[in-house]
Motif scaffolding. Structure first.
Motif, PDB file in Angstrom:
ATOM      1  N   LYS A 173      33.159 -16.501   5.041  1.00  0.00           N
ATOM      2  CA  LYS A 173      33.366 -17.953   5.006  1.00  0.00           C
ATOM      3  C   LYS A 173      32.115 -18.700   4.546  1.00  0.00           C
ATOM      4  O   LYS A 173      32.184 -19.894   4.259  1.00  0.00           O
ATOM      5  CB  LYS A 173      33.790 -18.460   6.383  1.00  0.00           C
ATOM      6  CG  LYS A 173      35.152 -17.940   6.839  1.00  0.00           C
ATOM      7  CD  LYS A 173      35.528 -18.512   8.201  1.00  0.00           C
ATOM      8  CE  LYS A 173      36.901 -18.005   8.640  1.00  0.00           C
ATOM      9  NZ  LYS A 173      37.297 -18.556   9.968  1.00  0.00           N
ATOM     10  N   TYR A 174      30.973 -18.012   4.490  1.00  0.00           N
ATOM     11  CA  TYR A 174      29.714 -18.646   4.105  1.00  0.00           C
ATOM     12  C   TYR A 174      29.271 -18.160   2.738  1.00  0.00           C
ATOM     13  O   TYR A 174      29.628 -17.065   2.293  1.00  0.00           O
ATOM     14  CB  TYR A 174      28.609 -18.325   5.132  1.00  0.00           C
ATOM     15  CG  TYR A 174      28.896 -18.857   6.509  1.00  0.00           C
ATOM     16  CD1 TYR A 174      28.610 -20.177   6.839  1.00  0.00           C
ATOM     17  CD2 TYR A 174      29.446 -18.027   7.490  1.00  0.00           C
ATOM     18  CE1 TYR A 174      28.868 -20.666   8.120  1.00  0.00           C
ATOM     19  CE2 TYR A 174      29.702 -18.507   8.760  1.00  0.00           C
ATOM     20  CZ  TYR A 174      29.412 -19.823   9.069  1.00  0.00           C
ATOM     21  OH  TYR A 174      29.678 -20.307  10.327  1.00  0.00           O
ATOM     22  N   HIS A 175      28.477 -18.976   2.081  1.00  0.00           N
ATOM     23  CA  HIS A 175      27.910 -18.608   0.788  1.00  0.00           C
ATOM     24  C   HIS A 175      26.843 -17.545   0.999  1.00  0.00           C
ATOM     25  O   HIS A 175      26.098 -17.591   1.985  1.00  0.00           O
ATOM     26  CB  HIS A 175      27.308 -19.839   0.090  1.00  0.00           C
ATOM     27  CG  HIS A 175      26.959 -19.598  -1.339  1.00  0.00           C
ATOM     28  ND1 HIS A 175      25.755 -19.036  -1.730  1.00  0.00           N
ATOM     29  CD2 HIS A 175      27.658 -19.822  -2.483  1.00  0.00           C
ATOM     30  CE1 HIS A 175      25.724 -18.935  -3.043  1.00  0.00           C
ATOM     31  NE2 HIS A 175      26.867 -19.398  -3.531  1.00  0.00           N
ATOM     32  N   LEU A 184      24.823 -12.604   9.621  1.00  0.00           N
ATOM     33  CA  LEU A 184      26.006 -11.788   9.905  1.00  0.00           C
ATOM     34  C   LEU A 184      25.998 -10.476   9.122  1.00  0.00           C
ATOM     35  O   LEU A 184      26.537  -9.472   9.583  1.00  0.00           O
ATOM     36  CB  LEU A 184      27.267 -12.585   9.564  1.00  0.00           C
ATOM     37  CG  LEU A 184      27.561 -13.780  10.472  1.00  0.00           C
ATOM     38  CD1 LEU A 184      28.655 -14.655   9.878  1.00  0.00           C
ATOM     39  CD2 LEU A 184      27.975 -13.287  11.856  1.00  0.00           C
ATOM     40  N   LYS A 185      25.368 -10.465   7.950  1.00  0.00           N
ATOM     41  CA  LYS A 185      25.394  -9.265   7.113  1.00  0.00           C
ATOM     42  C   LYS A 185      24.276  -8.285   7.468  1.00  0.00           C
ATOM     43  O   LYS A 185      24.515  -7.080   7.572  1.00  0.00           O
ATOM     44  CB  LYS A 185      25.287  -9.659   5.636  1.00  0.00           C
ATOM     45  CG  LYS A 185      25.281  -8.458   4.683  1.00  0.00           C
ATOM     46  CD  LYS A 185      25.240  -8.905   3.233  1.00  0.00           C
ATOM     47  CE  LYS A 185      25.178  -7.699   2.292  1.00  0.00           C
ATOM     48  NZ  LYS A 185      26.373  -6.851   2.420  1.00  0.00           N
ATOM     49  N   SER A 186      23.069  -8.781   7.664  1.00  0.00           N
ATOM     50  CA  SER A 186      21.912  -7.900   7.764  1.00  0.00           C
ATOM     51  C   SER A 186      21.562  -7.485   9.186  1.00  0.00           C
ATOM     52  O   SER A 186      20.925  -6.451   9.379  1.00  0.00           O
ATOM     53  CB  SER A 186      20.688  -8.591   7.135  1.00  0.00           C
ATOM     54  OG  SER A 186      20.949  -8.936   5.787  1.00  0.00           O
ATOM     55  N   TYR A 187      21.977  -8.270  10.158  1.00  0.00           N
ATOM     56  CA  TYR A 187      21.539  -7.988  11.530  1.00  0.00           C
ATOM     57  C   TYR A 187      22.715  -7.586  12.412  1.00  0.00           C
ATOM     58  O   TYR A 187      22.775  -7.916  13.592  1.00  0.00           O
ATOM     59  CB  TYR A 187      20.815  -9.207  12.112  1.00  0.00           C
ATOM     60  CG  TYR A 187      19.612  -9.595  11.300  1.00  0.00           C
ATOM     61  CD1 TYR A 187      18.466  -8.801  11.321  1.00  0.00           C
ATOM     62  CD2 TYR A 187      19.626 -10.718  10.488  1.00  0.00           C
ATOM     63  CE1 TYR A 187      17.361  -9.133  10.561  1.00  0.00           C
ATOM     64  CE2 TYR A 187      18.517 -11.057   9.730  1.00  0.00           C
ATOM     65  CZ  TYR A 187      17.385 -10.259   9.775  1.00  0.00           C
ATOM     66  OH  TYR A 187      16.292 -10.586   9.013  1.00  0.00           O
ATOM     67  N   TRP A 188      23.642  -6.818  11.840  1.00  0.00           N
ATOM     68  CA  TRP A 188      24.837  -6.417  12.585  1.00  0.00           C
ATOM     69  C   TRP A 188      24.499  -5.491  13.752  1.00  0.00           C
ATOM     70  O   TRP A 188      25.246  -5.442  14.745  1.00  0.00           O
ATOM     71  CB  TRP A 188      25.823  -5.733  11.646  1.00  0.00           C
ATOM     72  CG  TRP A 188      25.272  -4.536  10.940  1.00  0.00           C
ATOM     73  CD1 TRP A 188      24.641  -4.515   9.732  1.00  0.00           C
ATOM     74  CD2 TRP A 188      25.290  -3.180  11.399  1.00  0.00           C
ATOM     75  NE1 TRP A 188      24.270  -3.236   9.405  1.00  0.00           N
ATOM     76  CE2 TRP A 188      24.658  -2.389  10.405  1.00  0.00           C
ATOM     77  CE3 TRP A 188      25.785  -2.551  12.530  1.00  0.00           C
ATOM     78  CZ2 TRP A 188      24.493  -1.014  10.531  1.00  0.00           C
ATOM     79  CZ3 TRP A 188      25.641  -1.171  12.657  1.00  0.00           C
ATOM     80  CH2 TRP A 188      24.991  -0.424  11.672  1.00  0.00           C
ATOM     81  N   ARG A 189      23.365  -4.775  13.674  1.00  0.00           N
ATOM     82  CA  ARG A 189      23.017  -3.866  14.767  1.00  0.00           C
ATOM     83  C   ARG A 189      22.711  -4.629  16.060  1.00  0.00           C
ATOM     84  O   ARG A 189      22.905  -4.103  17.160  1.00  0.00           O
ATOM     85  CB  ARG A 189      21.813  -3.006  14.381  1.00  0.00           C
ATOM     86  CG  ARG A 189      22.128  -1.943  13.338  1.00  0.00           C
ATOM     87  CD  ARG A 189      20.915  -1.060  13.084  1.00  0.00           C
ATOM     88  NE  ARG A 189      21.217   0.012  12.134  1.00  0.00           N
ATOM     89  CZ  ARG A 189      21.137  -0.102  10.824  1.00  0.00           C
ATOM     90  NH1 ARG A 189      20.776  -1.265  10.291  1.00  0.00           N
ATOM     91  NH2 ARG A 189      21.434   0.913  10.037  1.00  0.00           N
TER      92      ARG A 189
END
Length: 213
Positions: A173-175, A184-189
């Protein structure tokens, strides 16, 4: 002195010529989808020796049909030629009860019906399994006194999959150039860590955000 002796070594069994390492290598090769001839050629042994190893291993893993444990664990796994096979183990001792080459309902039912009496199957009080609906139907038929227990691993796996799906849906939902997208993409851990394990006082450098937070 009228006596003879033979040198002993752990490398080769007494009165044998093939080393233990070769035996172990042949045993490992038997799980592959290969002919006995190709295995024999690779390790410079006869085809008859490979055949004898198969028979010997078969006797060692031959299941006992004199009874069933109170707790059975069932699952499927990918075996030779990418084929899905069926496995059953003792829930307490972790001993293998049986391994079937297929996972079809009729094949599993026929095995237990042909090898175990109703009295033996009534001794099973728990069956640990995944959420496969196919298994639930015949498990209740084969083991009328057993309760179905879902393995914790599969519950955690389902929760993790649902969490990741939700995270990806929100991320889209975000650019891509926004901080929300990168968080949300890089820090999923971080979303999978125990709350007590997170750093709450010392600032940390987040390279994707180019900031110390």
């Amino acid at each position: 002195c009228g006596k003879t002796s033979i040198a002993q070594t752990p490398v080769v069994r007494r009165q044998h010529q093939i080393s233990e390492n070769t035996r172990h290598a042949i045993d490992k090769s038997l799980i592959e989808d290969r002919t006995m001839r190709s295995i024999a050629d690779q390790y410079n042994v006869s085809t008859n020796f490979v055949s004898r190893r198969i028979l010997a291993l078969g006797k060692q893993t031959m299941p006992a049909y004199d009874g069933l444990p109170k707790t059975l664990c069932i699952d499927e796994f990918r075996s030779t030629s990418n084929q899905m096979s069926f496995i059953t183990i003792d829930g307490q001792k972790h001993d293998i009860i049986t391994i079937l080459p297929g996972r079809q309902t009729n094949e599993i039912k026929q095995f237990f019906l042909n090898h175990y009496s109703l009295k033996n199957r009534e001794q099973v009080t728990q069956v640990v399994m995944d959420l496969n609906a196919q298994y639930q139907t015949f498990i209740r038929y084969l083991f009328p006194n057993a309760k179905l227990i879902v393995d914790n691993f599969h519950l955690v796996q389902m929760t993790l999959r649902a969490l990741n799906q939700t995270r990806v849906q929100l991320m889209k939902k975000y650019h891509p150039n926004t901080p929300e997208y990168r968080v949300l993409k890089s820090y999923w851990r971080l979303y999978l860590m125990n709350y007590e394990a997170l750093e709450k006082s010392q600032p940390q450098w987040f390279s994707h955000l180019r900031n110390r937070l």
